[in-house]
Design a protein around this motif. Structure first.
Motif, PDB file in Angstrom:
ATOM      1  N   LEU A 188       3.321  -2.486   7.358  1.00 25.74           N
ATOM      2  CA  LEU A 188       2.592  -1.230   7.537  1.00 25.74           C
ATOM      3  C   LEU A 188       3.539  -0.029   7.412  1.00 25.74           C
ATOM      4  O   LEU A 188       3.187   0.984   6.800  1.00 25.74           O
ATOM      5  CB  LEU A 188       1.878  -1.227   8.899  1.00 25.74           C
TER       6      LEU A 188
ATOM      7  N   PHE B 168       3.201   3.047   4.647  1.00 25.19           N
ATOM      8  CA  PHE B 168       3.161   4.491   4.924  1.00 25.19           C
ATOM      9  C   PHE B 168       4.286   5.209   4.189  1.00 25.19           C
ATOM     10  O   PHE B 168       4.082   6.316   3.680  1.00 25.19           O
ATOM     11  CB  PHE B 168       3.241   4.762   6.431  1.00 25.19           C
ATOM     12  N   LEU B 169       5.452   4.582   4.111  1.00 21.67           N
ATOM     13  CA  LEU B 169       6.575   5.203   3.390  1.00 21.67           C
ATOM     14  C   LEU B 169       6.259   5.278   1.901  1.00 21.67           C
ATOM     15  O   LEU B 169       6.502   6.296   1.245  1.00 21.67           O
ATOM     16  CB  LEU B 169       7.860   4.393   3.604  1.00 21.67           C
ATOM     17  N   LYS B 170       5.701   4.193   1.372  1.00 18.66           N
ATOM     18  CA  LYS B 170       5.333   4.148  -0.045  1.00 18.66           C
ATOM     19  C   LYS B 170       4.288   5.228  -0.353  1.00 18.66           C
ATOM     20  O   LYS B 170       4.387   5.930  -1.351  1.00 18.66           O
ATOM     21  CB  LYS B 170       4.768   2.757  -0.366  1.00 18.66           C
TER      22      LYS B 170
ATOM     23  N   SER C 135       4.631   8.527  -2.726  1.00 23.59           N
ATOM     24  CA  SER C 135       3.750   8.589  -3.897  1.00 23.59           C
ATOM     25  C   SER C 135       2.648   9.631  -3.759  1.00 23.59           C
ATOM     26  O   SER C 135       1.733   9.651  -4.578  1.00 23.59           O
ATOM     27  CB  SER C 135       3.108   7.214  -4.117  1.00 23.59           C
TER      28      SER C 135
ATOM     29  N   TRP D 274      -7.348   4.774  -1.568  1.00 25.05           N
ATOM     30  CA  TRP D 274      -6.027   4.725  -2.208  1.00 25.05           C
ATOM     31  C   TRP D 274      -5.020   4.064  -1.277  1.00 25.05           C
ATOM     32  O   TRP D 274      -4.258   3.192  -1.688  1.00 25.05           O
ATOM     33  CB  TRP D 274      -5.604   6.163  -2.545  1.00 25.05           C
TER      34      TRP D 274
ATOM     35  N   ARG E 225      -5.569   0.347  -0.684  1.00 24.81           N
ATOM     36  CA  ARG E 225      -5.169  -0.422  -1.869  1.00 24.81           C
ATOM     37  C   ARG E 225      -3.668  -0.731  -1.807  1.00 24.81           C
ATOM     38  O   ARG E 225      -3.235  -1.829  -2.147  1.00 24.81           O
ATOM     39  CB  ARG E 225      -5.499   0.367  -3.139  1.00 24.81           C
ATOM     40  N   ILE E 226      -2.905   0.247  -1.349  1.00 22.99           N
ATOM     41  CA  ILE E 226      -1.461   0.019  -1.159  1.00 22.99           C
ATOM     42  C   ILE E 226      -1.256  -1.077  -0.108  1.00 22.99           C
ATOM     43  O   ILE E 226      -0.463  -1.993  -0.290  1.00 22.99           O
ATOM     44  CB  ILE E 226      -0.748   1.332  -0.726  1.00 22.99           C
TER      45      ILE E 226
ATOM     46  N   ASN F 267      -2.404  -4.542  -1.511  1.00 22.80           N
ATOM     47  CA  ASN F 267      -1.450  -5.063  -2.500  1.00 22.80           C
ATOM     48  C   ASN F 267      -0.131  -5.462  -1.852  1.00 22.80           C
ATOM     49  O   ASN F 267       0.477  -6.451  -2.251  1.00 22.80           O
ATOM     50  CB  ASN F 267      -1.195  -4.030  -3.607  1.00 22.80           C
TER      51      ASN F 267
END
Lengths: 179, 188
Positions: free
Chosen positions: B50, B54-56, B60, B73, B76-77, B80
């Motif tokens: 998790l 949040f960092l990703k 992005s 969105w 989905r992160i 995945n």
């Protein structure tokens, strides 16, 4: 008359049936105890799922995350670090070459024996003058244009690698999530 | 501040107000954690993934075009990332992920006779964690995150009908579990 399947019962629960279909399901439910039992069990599952409780992360989760964000913001990415280090190393090397060249030119033009000089001070003054002269020679006329060309090539190559690096890091960050 | 929409918060973060990102984090952390915990079947890993999610998402944010909801969105992160983690753990999930035609039998995995009438809620909560990863993800997104079937299909990149099949199948197996337990008479 539709066949009352599991799918129909699920659609009934999700309010996805037409009025006609709803009436047919209601009729079937009134006439079949077995179907009624099945439907009630499904309704119970649906009701319990609607009361789904969320799990909680640790109390410090947000604080730790926000600290990580701040740290990562001020830390250069690994690729960028390598890029800056390699450019800095190249420039240092170039300066060392120029310095070495100047010193060797100075030594070769300096008097061979200490006896010829009046004092150590004169000798130092002579060496300084020679050094300044060599630098002047290096940064004038052909020397300057050679150095200029070398720097232009470095800037062009650096620019290319920097652009490529930016492109790659952008692609990595996107990670294919372009919603 | 807490009543701001996701898009307003994102705009503020994009302008440089990083601290506003904590509002987004607080808004989604528990729901996303619930989904990850049920998919990964491990609380510690779920929290670790998790944080990465949040960092990703933060890094992005500039790629988020706002064509869909932020929640879709972001989930989905999350989804995945969970699948990546699962495949890296080399679990036998590959066969489960390729089709919705897979079969699972909760009755053999769970003994409902141990539960009392008052525990039904607890029982159902626990059983969701026993569902295959994708099924528990569907249930969590539909019931806990209150997402529509369309949004779930967008997150999972599968057809709407496949999402429905998975949702119905999960409910039916929970229902069968109750029907075959000794509590059936009391509950229904």
């Amino acid at each position: 008359m539709i066949k009352i399947t599991d799918e129909i019962l699920n659609k009934y629960i999700d309010s996805e049936l037409s009025q006609d279909e709803i009436e047919q399901v209601n009729l079937a439910l009134r006439n079949s105890e077995e179907l009624q039992k099945k439907f009630n069990a499904l309704k119970l599952v649906h009701k319990e799922l609607l009361n789904f409780r969320e799990d909680e992360v640790s109390d410090s989760f947000t604080n730790i995350l926000m600290k990580q964000i701040v740290i990562k913001k001020f830390v250069l990415p690994k690729q960028q670090k390598y890029f800056i280090a390699s450019v800095a190393a190249f420039i240092t090397l170039l300066c060392l070459v120029i310095f070495g060249f100047s010193i060797s030119a100075l030594i070769s033009s300096a008097p061979t024996s200490v006896d010829h000089s009046k004092s150590i001070v004169d000798s130092i003054s002579y060496m300084t003058d020679g050094f300044v002269g060599t630098i002047k020679k290096l940064f004038s006329g052909t020397g300057l244009s050679i150095i200029g060309s070398i720097f232009s090539i470095i800037v062009l190559i650096s620019g290319y690698f920097f652009f490529e690096m930016q492109k790659r890091s952008k692609a990595n960050l996107g990670n294919g999530h372009h919603l | 501040m807490r009543n701001l929409s996701d898009q307003e918060i994102i705009d503020s973060v994009r302008k440089g107000n990083d601290s506003d990102y904590s509002i987004i984090v607080n808004r989604y952390k528990n729901k996303a954690f619930s989904m990850l915990k049920r998919m990964l079947k491990n609380e510690f890993e779920a929290e670790e993934i998790l944080q990465d999610c949040f960092l990703k998402a933060y890094r992005s944010l500039n790629n988020f075009k706002g064509e869909s909801k932020f929640s879709t969105w972001f989930y989905r992160i999350v989804y995945n990332s969970a699948l990546t983690k699962l495949s890296s753990k080399k679990r036998k999930t590959e066969s489960e992920m390729t089709s919705v035609e897979d079969h699972f039998n909760l009755e053999s995995a769970y003994n409902t006779d141990e539960f009392e009438k008052a525990d039904v809620s607890k029982l159902i909560q626990e059983i969701i964690g026993k569902l295959p990863e994708r099924y528990s993800a569907v249930i969590t997104m539909f019931y806990l995150n209150e997402m529509t079937i369309d949004e779930i299909s967008e997150v999972m990149e599968i057809s709407i009908s496949n999402v429905k099949v998975m949702l119905h199948r999960s409910r039916n197996s929970l229902r069968d579990l109750i029907l075959n337990s000794r509590l059936a008479e009391e509950l229904i």
